[in-house]
Design a protein around this motif. Structure first.
Motif, PDB file in Angstrom:
ATOM      1  N   MET A   1      18.311   7.622  -7.767  1.00  0.00           N
ATOM      2  CA  MET A   1      18.359   6.460  -6.111  1.00  0.00           C
ATOM      3  C   MET A   1      18.433   7.677  -5.711  1.00  0.00           C
ATOM      4  O   MET A   1      17.925   7.658  -4.667  1.00  0.00           O
ATOM      5  CB  MET A   1      19.020   5.474  -5.741  1.00  0.00           C
ATOM      6  N   ILE A   2      19.153   8.266  -5.216  1.00  0.00           N
ATOM      7  CA  ILE A   2      19.306   9.312  -4.775  1.00  0.00           C
ATOM      8  C   ILE A   2      18.919  10.155  -4.361  1.00  0.00           C
ATOM      9  O   ILE A   2      18.102  10.943  -3.596  1.00  0.00           O
ATOM     10  CB  ILE A   2      21.241   9.788  -4.671  1.00  0.00           C
ATOM     11  N   VAL A   3      18.696  11.147  -5.813  1.00  0.00           N
ATOM     12  CA  VAL A   3      17.281  11.661  -5.997  1.00  0.00           C
ATOM     13  C   VAL A   3      16.259  11.450  -4.870  1.00  0.00           C
ATOM     14  O   VAL A   3      15.321  11.808  -4.397  1.00  0.00           O
ATOM     15  CB  VAL A   3      16.676  12.001  -7.601  1.00  0.00           C
ATOM     16  N   LEU A   4      15.168   9.776  -5.312  1.00  0.00           N
ATOM     17  CA  LEU A   4      14.825   9.766  -4.631  1.00  0.00           C
ATOM     18  C   LEU A   4      14.383   9.464  -2.860  1.00  0.00           C
ATOM     19  O   LEU A   4      13.701   9.874  -2.374  1.00  0.00           O
ATOM     20  CB  LEU A   4      14.095   8.177  -5.352  1.00  0.00           C
ATOM     21  N   ALA A   5      15.805   9.277  -3.104  1.00  0.00           N
ATOM     22  CA  ALA A   5      15.836   8.641  -1.427  1.00  0.00           C
ATOM     23  C   ALA A   5      15.905  10.317  -0.698  1.00  0.00           C
ATOM     24  O   ALA A   5      15.286  10.439   0.616  1.00  0.00           O
ATOM     25  CB  ALA A   5      17.374   8.736  -0.576  1.00  0.00           C
ATOM     26  N   VAL A   6      16.084  11.249  -1.391  1.00  0.00           N
ATOM     27  CA  VAL A   6      15.943  12.499  -0.941  1.00  0.00           C
ATOM     28  C   VAL A   6      14.816  13.139  -1.008  1.00  0.00           C
ATOM     29  O   VAL A   6      14.421  13.577  -0.160  1.00  0.00           O
ATOM     30  CB  VAL A   6      17.103  13.966  -1.745  1.00  0.00           C
ATOM     31  N   ILE A   7      13.997  12.689  -1.704  1.00  0.00           N
ATOM     32  CA  ILE A   7      12.521  13.163  -1.943  1.00  0.00           C
ATOM     33  C   ILE A   7      11.805  12.958  -0.126  1.00  0.00           C
ATOM     34  O   ILE A   7      11.443  12.888   0.210  1.00  0.00           O
ATOM     35  CB  ILE A   7      11.651  12.466  -3.175  1.00  0.00           C
ATOM     36  N   TRP A   8      12.011  11.011  -0.223  1.00  0.00           N
ATOM     37  CA  TRP A   8      11.848  10.100   0.650  1.00  0.00           C
ATOM     38  C   TRP A   8      12.098  11.006   2.276  1.00  0.00           C
ATOM     39  O   TRP A   8      11.239  11.567   2.959  1.00  0.00           O
ATOM     40  CB  TRP A   8      12.130   8.823   0.325  1.00  0.00           C
ATOM     41  N   GLN A   9      13.054  11.621   2.161  1.00  0.00           N
ATOM     42  CA  GLN A   9      13.666  12.159   3.170  1.00  0.00           C
ATOM     43  C   GLN A   9      12.804  13.345   3.687  1.00  0.00           C
ATOM     44  O   GLN A   9      12.763  13.625   4.533  1.00  0.00           O
ATOM     45  CB  GLN A   9      15.431  12.512   3.330  1.00  0.00           C
ATOM     46  N   ILE A  10      12.368  14.018   2.805  1.00  0.00           N
ATOM     47  CA  ILE A  10      12.421  15.562   2.979  1.00  0.00           C
ATOM     48  C   ILE A  10      10.870  15.235   2.998  1.00  0.00           C
ATOM     49  O   ILE A  10       9.943  15.868   4.344  1.00  0.00           O
ATOM     50  CB  ILE A  10      11.860  16.160   1.549  1.00  0.00           C
ATOM     51  N   LEU A  11       9.605  14.693   3.238  1.00  0.00           N
ATOM     52  CA  LEU A  11       8.315  13.561   3.180  1.00  0.00           C
ATOM     53  C   LEU A  11       8.503  12.699   4.461  1.00  0.00           C
ATOM     54  O   LEU A  11       7.468  13.444   5.941  1.00  0.00           O
ATOM     55  CB  LEU A  11       7.913  12.121   2.161  1.00  0.00           C
TER      56      LEU A  11
END
Ligand SMILES: Nc1ncnc2c1ncn2[C@@H]1O[C@H](COP(=O)(O)OP(=O)(O)O)[C@@H](O)[C@H]1O
Ligand SMILES: [Mg+2]
Lengths: 258, 255
Positions: free
Chosen positions: B15-25
């Motif tokens: 979930m953390i990886v997913l959130a980080v990708i989203w934040q970068i986007l």
């Protein structure tokens, strides 16, 4: 009415056929089998694997219905009179058939619960039977934590706990090592005699049949009686040897035609 | 590190990886397409602590439960009947399979044409969409009953009710718990479609509003409510499962 002289189990020309998988023909497992078993008798039924012993057993137990002929237990039809036999027949199967979600004690209580016994009383009875079979201290163990011999002991306790008049056993000790089997055999005969039960004991071992039975019935394939002998504690060694030889002869004939 | 905290770490890492990708986007694309993670988090918490909004979540949760319980009880009765009669099984089974092929949206249309009353329509849609799978799963659970244990129990000649309590229920519990977990996820996805029948509350209604407002953070926040709801119920079922199946032996080796 059932009088003392009436047989407890009576088969009259009982046949059982099963449909073959191709559906065209039928397979005869039991063929016009007739016999009587009196109250208090321990009868050992001996025969090769596949000769129809279990099929006969299932008919007595009321799990299957004869295709032809008549099977009566204390004068009643074990298949159709389902409720009549509640609490009257105790069965020990080849494998222990314990419910994995019940502890040893709860497994022994099953039959008593079916009979709606008083819970306190049932608990006491079940505890008592476990103790008699040397399982004190294992009341709360689940089946997976018990050895094969212990599990089979629990299943014997389960059958005796309802105090049935008739006991049926289908090769109950065949999966156990000989030492354990011998102990349980002795225990079983003692329990049956002490409580004045009628018992049918199925086995494929000559030694076991002669140890247990007052009478040994040898089956042919398909099941019908090929040989019968009565035994007792007075039966001498010479006669036992002769009976054993006769049984061997009968069984080997069966092999030749099988 | 204890195995418990290790498990939590493993579970959250994805979930953390997913959130980080989203934040970068969100940092490279317009925020109305990818709102920043803290914004979504803030909106999510807001729904949970605002009574008038939380009601919508609970309303949807209630609709999911009504659908699941309805489908479970009706499915259990149908499955028991099917298990007892081959003829009835041959009769009912194709109908259920036919129902399984009908999309949730079709049930929405049928419900609107046939019935009045929002809640009744939603319950109808929820039950019709989950019933076939539930029935087949319960039937499977009944079929998984061991012949040996069945004959052993029958040798004591129990009444039907005793047989049901002592053998059938313990036999089907594992299958039923699994069925609940599977159908819970399905129901959560169907419920927002069902709420299109004119509900004036619930997660589906709120999602539709966020779309009209073009509010991506809001849409995410409402979606997360449903996900959280499923997670909480799922964990509850897991806990029940662990308790109900604690008799099962566990091997020291894994598969
Ligand atoms: N339900 C059944 N359907 C078809 N054949 C069966 C069935 N039960 C038993 N049989 C057949 O009947 C014969 C006797 O079986 P069984 O009574 O189990 O023998 P035993 O107990 O003496 O080893 C076997 O050949 C077996 O394949
Ligand atoms: Mg057999």
């Amino acid at each position: 009415m059932n009088t003392a002289a009436d047989p407890v189990i009576r088969f009259t020309e009982v046949s059982k056929t099963f449909p073959r998988t191709d559906g065209k023909d039928v397979f005869t497992a039991v063929d016009k089998l007739s016999f009587e078993i009196a109250k208090g008798e321990i009868v050992a039924v001996l025969g090769k694997t596949g000769c129809g012993k279990s099929t006969m057993f299932n008919i007595v137990a009321g799990l299957i219905e004869p295709s032809e002929g008549q099977a009566r237990v204390v004068g009643h039809n074990p298949f159709s009179e389902f409720d009549f036999f509640r609490g009257k027949i105790g069965i020990v199967f080849q494998n222990d058939r314990l419910m994995p979600w019940r502890t040893a004690l709860e497994n022994v209580m099953l039959g008593l619960q079916v009979l709606n016994a008083d819970p306190k009383q049932a608990l006491e009875t079940a505890r008592g039977w476990l103790a008699r079979l040397g399982l004190s201290g294992h009341e709360n163990d689940y089946p997976h934590a018990l050895s094969g011999g212990m599990r089979q002991r629990v299943s014997i306790a389960r059958a005796f706990a309802v105090n049935p008049d008739i006991l049926l056993c289908d090769e109950p000790f065949s999966a156990l090592d000989e030492m354990t089997a011998r102990d349980l055999r002795a225990e079983f005969v003692k329990l049956v005699r002490q409580n004045n039960k009628t018992a049918v004991f199925i086995t494929h071992q000559i030694g076991e049949a002669m140890d247990i039975g007052d009478r040994v019935m040898v089956f042919h394939r398909p099941a019908r009686i090929a040989y019968e002998a009565r035994l007792s504690s007075e039966t001498g060694e010479a006669e036992r040897t002769k009976v054993r030889d006769d049984i061997m002869k009968v069984l080997s004939v069966d092999q030749a035609t099988a | 590190m204890g195995s418990g905290s290790m498990r939590v770490l493993q579970a959250t890492a994805g979930m953390i990886v997913l959130a980080v990708i989203w934040q970068i986007l969100s940092m490279t694309l317009p925020p109305f397409l990818f709102p920043p993670v803290p914004e979504i988090f803030k909106r999510t918490v807001e729904i949970l602590i605002t009574g008038s909004l939380l009601i919508d979540v609970l309303l949807t949760g209630g609709r999911i439960f009504v659908g699941l319980f309805g489908a479970f009880f009706i499915g259990a009765v149908i499955a028991l009947v099917m298990a007892r009669s081959k003829t009835l099984e041959n009769f009912v089974s194709p109908v259920l399979t036919f129902f399984q092929g009908i999309p949730a949206l079709s049930w929405v249309v049928f419900a609107i044409i046939w019935f009045q009353g929002t809640e009744f329509r939603i319950a109808f849609i929820m039950i019709m969409t989950t019933l076939p799978a539930f029935t087949f799963q319960i039937l499977d659970a009944i079929r998984s009953m061991s012949k040996d244990l069945f004959e052993m129990t029958m040798s004591f000649r129990p009444s039907r009710w005793t047989l049901f309590r002592f053998l059938i229920v313990p036999t089907i519990v594992p299958g039923i718990l699994t069925a609940w977990k599977v159908n819970l996820g399905n129901a959560a996805r169907v419920v927002v479609v069902a709420e299109l029948v004119g509900a004036t509350g619930g997660v589906g209604y709120e999602l539709l509003r966020q779309q009209q407002l073009f509010d991506m953070a809001g849409a995410m926040a409402w979606t997360l409510q449903l996900v959280l709801f499923v997670l909480v119920v799922q964990q509850t079922i897991n806990a029940i499962e662990a308790w109900a199946l604690s008799y099962r032996p566990v091997s020291e080796r894994s598969i």
